[in-house]
Design a protein around this motif. Structure first.
Motif, mmCIF file in Angstrom:
data_model
loop_
_atom_site.group_PDB
_atom_site.id
_atom_site.type_symbol
_atom_site.label_atom_id
_atom_site.label_comp_id
_atom_site.label_asym_id
_atom_site.label_seq_id
_atom_site.Cartn_x
_atom_site.Cartn_y
_atom_site.Cartn_z
ATOM 1 N N GLY A 166 78.332 -53.990 -59.748
ATOM 2 C CA GLY A 166 77.814 -52.770 -59.154
ATOM 3 C C GLY A 166 78.612 -52.286 -57.979
ATOM 4 N N ASN A 178 68.380 -62.005 -61.193
ATOM 5 C CA ASN A 178 68.455 -60.773 -61.980
ATOM 6 C C ASN A 178 69.766 -60.775 -62.763
ATOM 7 O OD1 ASN A 178 68.398 -58.228 -63.072
ATOM 8 N ND2 ASN A 178 68.010 -57.157 -61.143
ATOM 9 N N ALA A 198 71.790 -57.530 -63.442
ATOM 10 C CA ALA A 198 72.452 -56.908 -62.297
ATOM 11 C C ALA A 198 73.636 -57.726 -61.811
ATOM 12 C CB ALA A 198 71.452 -56.723 -61.157
ATOM 13 N N ASP A 199 73.702 -58.977 -62.214
ATOM 14 C CA ASP A 199 74.746 -59.869 -61.706
ATOM 15 C C ASP A 199 75.665 -60.368 -62.809
ATOM 16 O OD1 ASP A 199 74.117 -59.967 -58.883
ATOM 17 O OD2 ASP A 199 72.270 -60.969 -59.468
ATOM 18 N N TRP A 215 81.042 -48.270 -66.370
ATOM 19 C CA TRP A 215 79.884 -48.199 -65.487
ATOM 20 C C TRP A 215 79.461 -46.770 -65.189
ATOM 21 C CZ3 TRP A 215 77.528 -52.712 -63.951
ATOM 22 C CH2 TRP A 215 78.251 -53.886 -64.194
#
Length: 528
Positions: free
Chosen positions: A18, A204, A207-208, A277
């Protein structure tokens, strides 16, 4: 020595996990230096993200690493469209000024620099609470893992190399080459630090994606011991991953790993996620050919392998004849046997075991299509999208790059057992990998030499096209005899000596020789 922090937002956007768009609003970013910027867990996180971002940089997984390892290991063979310095990898005609070799060297040292920065600056941040303290421990441990991985590449590919142990040492412009023993000691130390602070899993996972875990660091430490022939130590590390709290397992079908990008699976120990992304509007799909951090690539972290290897796209390579032929061998009764993993690995004809159709899972139209081997030759199926789409059309593959997976761990554990005289303990490990793909199970591995031959074959088949074979051949000490025999079979009329003794190590890059006098005086025969 103070370093100016320029366009850190661009670095962070090469995110594995992210990117914080609030950086766009930071005022007077160029006024920061490394002491005034990296003062909070949030900015340390950005530095970690930028370190992960280098996994997508020149020489590594966005482009180049697959060429470097597959061509030198003779798992890929050049097709006519393959040109320039990449072509030199196929016949070992590369020199110290080779672009991709130089890029890999440079990127590995960039990783160590950024990782050292994270470790140094995180230690100076005063956490506001326990949550911040936990985050700083995690970030530091991730940096140790990435640093160790870069050092692992340097010592295995170049042998004696300069090693920057910490951030304060980065102020030393010239460093001499360390011994291989010293580099391995640094790898082991950094991995011990990584293991101490990394989580078994993240709260999570979605997300990781791509973050290093404790299991990834343990696997790399075991691999480092194995490469040094520390077999008992290697086995001890690998065995940790076969039991709680770790839940690694083999996925039912190899296609789950190599024809579409998985979100999460039990087999991946460490991989490089490839994902658009933010969409192509934020950058060119050809960013991998330029300066990935300065070409407006936005959040795209894709790889060009599928397009460049793809027989229905750019057609740069074939799967090698040697790789194809390895899938046909004798079973325990002495009969000719075609390993079922051939169908997951390459497109070809029925006799070779290769997949004879493609687009089996495409939507619309009359599918699947027959694969016409005549004229196409044997072509890669692994890491290609052709089971789901007819063409790649752009260098934008989102099939994750597997760096270490559980099948590799099991086979390395089996190898450690065999070399420790525990052949019976190796048998179920090899059979677990084989029977996953419906290959016959061995009833015995035979003597130590016979067992090692079976492991060598097993690693060639299971890990084909995963940038493993070059490393295996070099560490087993059989690269020259194996690769020259394969080349001679392919080109019987050639009098060329393809692999020479010097090729067991890559040449020290000319750029390093020209800028570091301590290294320049320590190079033999203008090579290594």
């Amino acid at each position: 020595m103070k370093k100016q922090i320029i366009s850190l937002g661009t670095l962070a956007c090469l995110a594995m996990a992210g990117c914080d768009n609030s950086l766009d609003n930071v005022v007077n970013q160029v006024s920061y230096n490394d002491d005034t910027y990296f003062t909070t867990p949030a900015t340390i996180s950005e530095a970690v993200t930028a370190t992960y971002g280098l996994m997508l940089y020149k020489g590594l997984y966005s482009r180049d690493f697959y060429y470097l390892m597959d061509l030198t290991g003779n798992e890929a063979e050049a097709d006519a469209p393959l040109l320039g310095d990449v072509l030199q990898l196929h016949d070992y005609s590369y020199a110290p000024n080779h672009a991709q070799i130089n890029d890999l060297w440079s990127t590995a040292y960039k990783v160590t620099f950024r990782a050292n920065l994270v470790i140094d600056k995180a230690a100076k941040v005063v956490p506001a609470n326990d949550a911040d303290k936990a985050k700083l421990t995690q970030y530091t441990s991730e940096a140790y893992f990435l640093k160790a991985y870069a050092e692992f590449l340097l010592v295995t590919l170049w042998g004696r190399v300069p090693i920057r142990k910490d951030y304060t040492e980065n102020s030393e412009f010239y460093l001499p080459r360390a011994s291989t023993e010293e580099v391995w000691k640094q790898v082991e130390s950094d991995l011990a630090n990584a293991i101490a602070g990394l989580p078994v899993a993240y709260a999570n996972p979605a997300a990781d994606l791509g973050r290093a875990t404790k299991g990834a660091a343990i696997a790399l430490l075991g691999k480092s011991y194995l490469y040094q022939k520390k077999y008992a130590e290697a086995a001890a590390q690998f065995e940790l991953l076969t039991k709680a709290p770790y839940a690694y397992d083999l996925v039912p079908n190899l296609d789950e790993l190599f024809t579409k990008s998985p979100v999460k699976n039990a087999e991946t120990v460490f991989d490089i996620p490839h994902k658009a992304w933010g969409g192509w509007a934020e950058g060119s799909p050809y960013y991998m050919f330029g300066s990935q951090e300065g070409s407006g690539s936005g959040k795209n972290t894709l790889t060009g392998r599928a397009m460049e290897y793809g027989w229905n796209d750019w057609r740069n390579v074939f799967i090698s004849d040697a790789a194809v032929n390895a899938f046909t061998y004798k079973d325990e009764a002495g009969k000719t046997y075609v390993d079922p993993r051939a169908k997951n690995t390459f497109y070809g004809d029925k006799a070779s075991g290769g997949d004879v159709t493609y687009c089996d899972n495409c939507t619309g139209g009359a599918k699947p299509y027959p694969y016409a081997e005549n004229g196409n030759g044997y072509r890669w199926r692994k890491y290609e999208p052709y089971e789901y789409k007819e063409k790649g059309e752009l260098p934008q593959s989102d099939i994750n790059s597997q760096v270490v997976r559980y099948a590799d761990v099991l086979l390395m554990l089996a190898e450690a057992h065999v070399n420790s005289g525990k052949i019976a303990e190796a048998l179920p490990l090899i059979n677990k990998v084989r029977t996953r793909s419906a290959a016959f199970a061995y009833t015995t591995l035979g003597s130590k030499d016979e067992a090692m031959k079976k492991i060598m074959l097993e690693r060639q088949l299971e890990l084909s096209g995963e940038q493993v074979r070059w490393f295996d051949l070099i560490r087993w000490g059989i690269a020259k005899q194996t690769l020259n025999a394969e080349k001679k079979a392919k080109y019987p009329a050639s009098s060329q000596s393809f692999f020479q003794d010097k090729h067991v190590l890559f040449p020290i890059p000319l750029t390093e020789k020209n800028t570091n006098p301590l290294v320049a005086k320590d190079i033999s025969d203008d090579w290594n």
